[in-house]
Design an enzyme around this catalytic site. Structure first.
Site, PDB file in Angstrom:
ATOM      1  N   HIS A   1       0.845  -1.201   0.000  1.00 45.23           N
ATOM      2  CA  HIS A   1       0.000   0.000   0.000  1.00 45.23           C
ATOM      3  C   HIS A   1       0.877   1.247   0.000  1.00 45.23           C
ATOM      4  CE1 HIS A   1      -2.922   3.027   1.178  1.00 45.23           C
ATOM      5  NE2 HIS A   1      -2.212   3.293   2.264  1.00 45.23           N
TER       6      HIS A   1
ATOM      7  N   ASP B   1       6.305  22.065 -26.464  1.00 44.24           N
ATOM      8  CA  ASP B   1       6.287  20.710 -25.906  1.00 44.24           C
ATOM      9  C   ASP B   1       7.340  20.669 -24.812  1.00 44.24           C
ATOM     10  OD1 ASP B   1       6.335  17.810 -25.538  1.00 44.24           O
ATOM     11  OD2 ASP B   1       5.318  17.707 -27.479  1.00 44.24           O
TER      12      ASP B   1
ATOM     13  N   TRP C   1       7.081   0.123   3.928  1.00 45.73           N
ATOM     14  CA  TRP C   1       7.572   0.884   2.765  1.00 45.73           C
ATOM     15  C   TRP C   1       8.943   1.482   3.086  1.00 45.73           C
ATOM     16  CZ3 TRP C   1       8.771   5.981   1.290  1.00 45.73           C
ATOM     17  CH2 TRP C   1       8.642   6.949   2.293  1.00 45.73           C
TER      18      TRP C   1
ATOM     19  N   SER D   1      13.203   6.415 -13.888  1.00 49.25           N
ATOM     20  CA  SER D   1      12.061   7.152 -14.424  1.00 49.25           C
ATOM     21  C   SER D   1      11.980   8.549 -13.813  1.00 49.25           C
ATOM     22  CB  SER D   1      10.787   6.367 -14.136  1.00 49.25           C
ATOM     23  OG  SER D   1       9.663   7.181 -14.318  1.00 49.25           O
ATOM     24  N   SER D   2      12.107   8.619 -12.486  1.00 47.63           N
ATOM     25  CA  SER D   2      11.979   9.915 -11.818  1.00 47.63           C
ATOM     26  C   SER D   2      13.099  10.861 -12.223  1.00 47.63           C
ATOM     27  CB  SER D   2      12.037   9.745 -10.302  1.00 47.63           C
ATOM     28  OG  SER D   2      10.927   9.038  -9.868  1.00 47.63           O
TER      29      SER D   2
ATOM     30  N   HIS E   1      13.036  11.931   3.669  1.00 45.81           N
ATOM     31  CA  HIS E   1      12.405  13.172   4.065  1.00 45.81           C
ATOM     32  C   HIS E   1      12.182  14.125   2.897  1.00 45.81           C
ATOM     33  CE1 HIS E   1      10.262  15.479   6.857  1.00 45.81           C
ATOM     34  NE2 HIS E   1      10.784  16.529   6.292  1.00 45.81           N
TER      35      HIS E   1
ATOM     36  N   GLU F   1      11.710  13.196   0.047  1.00 46.23           N
ATOM     37  CA  GLU F   1      10.656  12.513  -0.713  1.00 46.23           C
ATOM     38  C   GLU F   1       9.262  13.009  -0.326  1.00 46.23           C
ATOM     39  OE1 GLU F   1      10.410  10.488  -3.185  1.00 46.23           O
ATOM     40  OE2 GLU F   1       8.321   9.867  -2.969  1.00 46.23           O
TER      41      GLU F   1
ATOM     42  N   TYR G   1       8.473  15.905   0.634  1.00 41.58           N
ATOM     43  CA  TYR G   1       8.288  17.227   0.020  1.00 41.58           C
ATOM     44  C   TYR G   1       8.155  17.121  -1.486  1.00 41.58           C
ATOM     45  CZ  TYR G   1       8.966  18.898   4.619  1.00 41.58           C
ATOM     46  OH  TYR G   1       8.789  19.094   5.948  1.00 41.58           O
TER      47      TYR G   1
ATOM     48  N   SER H   1      -1.884  26.863  -5.160  1.00 41.51           N
ATOM     49  CA  SER H   1      -1.553  28.275  -5.381  1.00 41.51           C
ATOM     50  C   SER H   1      -2.053  28.778  -6.731  1.00 41.51           C
ATOM     51  CB  SER H   1      -0.034  28.486  -5.299  1.00 41.51           C
ATOM     52  OG  SER H   1       0.441  28.067  -4.047  1.00 41.51           O
TER      53      SER H   1
ATOM     54  N   HIS I   1      14.844  13.094  12.275  1.00 35.93           N
ATOM     55  CA  HIS I   1      13.682  13.199  13.169  1.00 35.93           C
ATOM     56  C   HIS I   1      12.761  11.986  13.028  1.00 35.93           C
ATOM     57  CE1 HIS I   1      11.529  15.666   9.833  1.00 35.93           C
ATOM     58  NE2 HIS I   1      11.228  14.409   9.721  1.00 35.93           N
ATOM     59  N   HIS I   2      13.047  11.131  12.032  1.00 34.65           N
ATOM     60  CA  HIS I   2      12.326   9.866  11.939  1.00 34.65           C
ATOM     61  C   HIS I   2      12.971   8.822  12.835  1.00 34.65           C
ATOM     62  CE1 HIS I   2       9.959  11.067   8.357  1.00 34.65           C
ATOM     63  NE2 HIS I   2      11.009  11.825   8.124  1.00 34.65           N
TER      64      HIS I   2
ATOM     65  N   THR J   1       6.324  26.852   6.168  1.00 30.80           N
ATOM     66  CA  THR J   1       5.035  26.215   5.913  1.00 30.80           C
ATOM     67  C   THR J   1       3.908  27.125   6.389  1.00 30.80           C
ATOM     68  OG1 THR J   1       6.139  24.116   6.312  1.00 30.80           O
ATOM     69  CG2 THR J   1       3.754  24.064   6.131  1.00 30.80           C
TER      70      THR J   1
ATOM     71  N   LYS K   1       3.196  29.863   3.957  1.00 30.15           N
ATOM     72  CA  LYS K   1       2.376  29.457   2.817  1.00 30.15           C
ATOM     73  C   LYS K   1       0.892  29.461   3.187  1.00 30.15           C
ATOM     74  CE  LYS K   1       3.802  27.026  -0.441  1.00 30.15           C
ATOM     75  NZ  LYS K   1       4.488  27.934  -1.359  1.00 30.15           N
TER      76      LYS K   1
ATOM     77  N   ARG L   1       1.740   1.165  15.011  1.00 27.33           N
ATOM     78  CA  ARG L   1       1.350   0.996  13.622  1.00 27.33           C
ATOM     79  C   ARG L   1       1.783  -0.383  13.129  1.00 27.33           C
ATOM     80  NH1 ARG L   1       5.773   4.715  10.379  1.00 27.33           N
ATOM     81  NH2 ARG L   1       4.574   4.014   8.583  1.00 27.33           N
TER      82      ARG L   1
END
Ligand SMILES: [Cu+2]
Lengths: 525, 379
Positions: free
Chosen positions: A76, A105, A141, A169-170, A253, A255, A257, A268, A302-303, A328, A331, A450
């Site tokens: 998932h 293009d 994940w 790809s990315s 991290h 990722e 963002y 926006s 921080h993870h 943040t 924004k 979790r």
């Protein structure tokens, strides 16, 4: 030069049937394929989520074995992050960036084709593990070593190659977007005139190029540990399991963002249109995105407040993390200031954008709580974390993607979508998604870890609610599917501008836009 | 199904309560919130959690109030005319500075508590905590006490898929163990946390923290519990198949009761030593073997010996039916790939019982057995 363009045009318009898609070099066709691919992955990842919620409906183990449950949570996460949200934002970039900057293009159309067509292969590799002995990845994940190395089934190597392909790809997609934005802007379109969506994607693309190789490095080290006798992450061979987490989160991290910055961009674009008022604080919005992107590189641990870091490290990562609240906040305040004293109407894209502002803010505030290290020693790895990142990723990123879809669908298809159905979709989704995720704050605080297939009975009430919300939210997305199909098949023709308050080059073109978006560069004053 | 119907009614009510319940109720009710815990640290952590929570509430309510006012008043349908302002440096500076000040306000107590948690002063006693797939081992470094802590038998039976046992009839479902870790109150206890296989995380919410158990690392954490009682938690880091089934139960006893408990444990330990020294009959080994197998091996190889997924079957397996009993014993002692080395976990009698059981259960009928003394020689 002009003969070359004519030749290209003829060549493309010849392609029909499957050739149009397999040999696609047109940014709009590739964008469409990205979007459909990501929607298919969204449904697949959503189906996995429903298996999870079905098992967690009531205490006790009713439907699946614990190992399969772990496969569900893992797949998932992987499918939603790499298969649904990321390709959807790339699809929107493909469609909208050339239109917004006045380009014919993307800069590198053939590479564009390649970066899309890698994806189906990458995800086939990943999903094929379900049908192999050992089953799909079941280590989350985040695939922490050594659970994903010494203790994982042989199918993990397919996962590793799948991740490698997604990385190719990315990176190619990002190079393309950067090249397009930096080289193909219409005359007069200076960087500080770029629409916010283009800005957020420019910065996102740099983030991707910086961190996807780090992820590739992490999985390559896993591959070596698993097959070639190295001990990067194996303590028994002198390796370091915590190193894996540092490397993973140095990717992981930024990722998050990568998933949320384009969402900021979409919102926006939408809020000024429906407030009929220019975006408040354009320059500070750009700087805030850049600041968030920079900070995202220096907060990864921080993870890891529970791994036993030295206290100086914990303090540093706590301070740096909470700093993210400042840009943040800017924004969010700017979006509210954009609405202030506007003349708002509430078509579906605006409804989703407003829900985004509210619910993303809730996710951001719980993020601030999680950043406070001593408290995180309690929150870490509980449902409180699950609630937090689903608020920023589902009611944040996914809601913004839905807002963007409704906003640009008339431009893409040439037809207005069914506004009444759109509003029904919005209300069902918004109510059910909160029934789904809000109780998770409580179950997490009350002590539910979790990634468990079964739980103590005191968590039963919250889980029951979450499951009810989950099923309603999941199935209401079929309505979204129907609305999109309906708009593709016809309806009230869309004007060029589509929305009364819409500003920007994309709204000067016909709906749908011509094959080569801007054959003559528009003048931007 | 009636469970679900019944739940639907009560949960609709619950949802309504949840949406209208004032925050003060949320703060007190443990079903909604983090427990305050039973140590100085856990109370401080709780206070910081509540402080930040209230700050977040105030910020959220302020922002949303302004926004919803705007949504009501500044809409086209009530005749609003859009103003065209799009910049205001003073406002931008204010809403950058105010959040910065709030962050400092949070950082001060957070830093203080964090330093208190992490400072490594002398402790009165030390317990080494080792995570295993899927149980905890506790070694009392000063007392020569060592034991494993498994999910309780009642929970273990009820948690099997389609067991037919209603979890609500099982006391402390999934949060109960056979042997809790016992500590004295008002004593500074140091935990040395590590792992024998994958990463686990040792967590008792009432203590106010969790600590990852990482192979190759020894993490230290400490606590000083104020009140006697039983405190429950769970492994918090995904550690494979049975991650959800390795609870942590901590029992804090008065100093006197603790001393009593220590004596009892030492007596048990001695008995086990004696048992490993004598010869056992086949029946004794088989009945003990079944118990030890269920606790240690059945999670992977299954109770019927048929294995599951990546975990091989033992029923009819070459090792258990054709190979020599010595080779079989060595494999159990030293482990293989994902299988841990049970030599480090079990005594000679237990290993002998398991090996004998595996060679003679589920239709495996090799007929041979191994004595604890022979296991000792193979170590
Ligand atoms: Cu564990």
């Amino acid at each position: 030069m002009s003969t070359a363009i004519t030749h290209e045009e003829e060549h493309h318009e010849d392609l029909t049937g499957w050739r149009r898609w397999v040999f696609a070099t047109n940014h709009k066709d590739i964008g469409t394929m990205y979007l459909w691919f990501s929607f298919a992955m969204f449904l697949l990842g959503g189906a996995f989520a429903l298996v999870i919620r079905a098992e967690l409906f009531v205490p006790g183990l009713q439907l699946v074995e614990p190992d399969f449950f772990n496969q569900m949570t893992t797949m998932h996460g992987l499918i939603m992050v790499f298969g649904a949200v990321m390709p959807a934002t790339v699809g929107m970039a493909n469609w909208m960036v050339p239109l917004m900057i006045g380009a014919p293009d993307m800069a590198l159309p053939r590479m564009n084709n390649w970066s899309f067509w890698i994806l189906p292969f990458a995800f086939s590799l990943l999903v094929s593990t379900f049908f192999m002995e050992g089953g799909a990845p079941a280590f989350g994940w985040t695939f922490y070593a050594p659970l994903s190395t010494t203790f994982a089934p042989s199918t993990t190597d397919f996962f590793i190659f799948g991740v490698h392909l997604m990385g190719f790809s990315s990176i190619m997609g990002s190079i393309n977007i950067i090249a397009t934005i930096l080289n193909l802007r219409a005359p007069g379109m200076t960087l500080m005139k770029l629409p916010l969506f283009v800005w957020t994607w420019l910065i996102t693309a740099f983030l991707l190029i910086a961190v996807m190789p780090v992820l590739a490095g992490a999985v390559t080290m896993m591959l070596m540990d698993r097959n070639f006798g190295t001990s990067f992450f194996d303590a028994a061979g002198g390796g370091d399991p915590v190193l894996f987490q540092h490397v993973f989160w140095f990717f992981g991290h930024p990722e998050v963002y990568i998933m949320i910055l384009p969402a900021f961009g979409i919102v926006s674009q939408i809020i000024p249109t429906f407030a009929r008022k220019p975006l408040f604080g354009y320059a500070s919005m750009v700087y805030a995105v850049a600041a968030i992107a920079f900070l995202s590189f220096i907060v990864w641990a921080h993870h890891m407040f529970a791994v036993g870091m030295p206290v100086a490290g914990e303090l540093y990562f706590m301070y740096a993390t909470t700093l993210i609240a400042i840009p943040t906040g800017v924004k969010v305040f700017n979006w509210v200031a954009t609405m202030w004293r506007g003349a708002m109407t509430f078509e579906t894209p605006m409804l989703f954008a407003i829900a985004f502002v509210v619910l993303f803010t809730i996710g951001g505030l719980s993020g601030l709580m999680l950043g406070v290290a001593p408290a995180d020693k309690q929150y870490h790895d509980t449902y409180f974390v699950v609630a937090h990142f689903h608020y920023v990723l589902v009611t944040g990123a996914v809601f913004a993607l839905m807002a963007g879809t409704y906003y640009w669908l008339p431009k893409w298809t040439g037809y207005m979508y069914d506004e009444r159905l759109g509003k029904i979709h919005f209300w069902i989704s918004t109510i059910s998604v909160n029934v789904l995720f809000f109780p998770m704050h409580f179950s997490g605080l009350a002590g539910m870890p979790r990634r468990i297939p079964d739980y103590a009975v005191q968590f039963a009430d919250w889980n029951f609610l979450s499951s009810v919300g989950g099923f309603v939210f999941g199935f209401s997305q079929l309505l979204f599917f129907y609305i999109v199909i309906k708009a593709i098949r016809g309806g009230e023709p869309a004007t060029n501008r589509v929305w009364e308050g819409a500003e920007g080059l994309e709204w000067t073109l016909s709906s749908p836009p011509p094959h080569h978006s801007f054959t003559v560069p528009p003048e931007v004053r | 199904m009636s469970v679900i119907k019944q739940c639907l009614v009560s949960h609709t009510l619950l949802l309504i309560t949840m949406l209208v319940a004032p925050f003060s109720v949320l703060a007190e009710e443990s079903k909604f919130n983090m427990p305050r815990g039973v140590t100085e640290i856990s109370e401080e952590v709780y206070d910081i959690h509540m402080l930040v929570f209230y700050i977040c509430c105030v910020i959220g309510i302020a922002v949303f109030a302004v926004m919803f006012y705007s949504l009501l008043k500044h809409r086209k349908s009530v005749g609003a005319v859009p103003s065209q302002f799009h910049d205001n440096t003073a406002v931008e500076i204010i809403w950058t500075l105010v959040p910065t000040l709030i962050l400092v306000l949070i950082a001060v107590p957070a830093t203080k508590t964090l330093l208190k948690i992490e400072v490594d002063r002398e402790a009165d006693m030390s317990i080494k905590v080792t995570g295993w797939q899927w149980k905890w081992q506790y070694e009392y470094l000063d007392e020569d006490i060592s034991f494993f802590s498994n999910l309780s038998e009642a929970s273990n039976q009820a948690r099997q898929r389609a067991s037919g046992i209603d979890p609500s009839t099982v006391e402390n479902y999934l949060l109960d163990v056979d042997n809790p870790v016992v500590i004295p109150v008002n004593t500074r206890v140091r935990f040395l946390v590590t792992s024998a296989d994958v990463i686990h995380s040792w967590w008792v919410p009432a203590l106010g923290w969790k600590q990852d158990a990482i192979p190759g690392f020894i993490n230290t954490a400490w606590t000083e519990v104020k009140e006697p009682g039983i405190y429950r938690g769970q492994c918090a880091e995904l550690c494979g198949k049975d991650h959800g089934y390795m609870p942590v139960v901590l029992e804090a006893k008065s100093q006197a009761d603790y001393a009593e408990w220590v004596k009892e444990q030492q007596r048990k330990q001695e008995e086990a030593m004696l048992a490993s020294g004598r010869d056992w009959s086949m029946d004794e080994l088989m009945s003990r073997g079944e118990k030890i197998y269920t606790a240690n091996c059945a999670a992977c190889h299954q109770a019927n010996g048929e294995g599951i997924g990546m975990f091989p079957a033992l029923k009819g397996s070459p090792v258990a039916t054709q190979g020599s009993v010595e080779e079989h014993t060595k494999l159990v002692l030293n482990g293989l790939n994902a299988m841990p080395a049970f030599g480090a976990q079990l005594n000679d009698a237990d290993i002998a019982a398991i090996v004998t059981y595996e060679r003679n259960a589920w239709g495996n009928d090799v007929g041979d057995m191994i004595q604890p003394s022979a296991v000792k020689a193979l170590r």
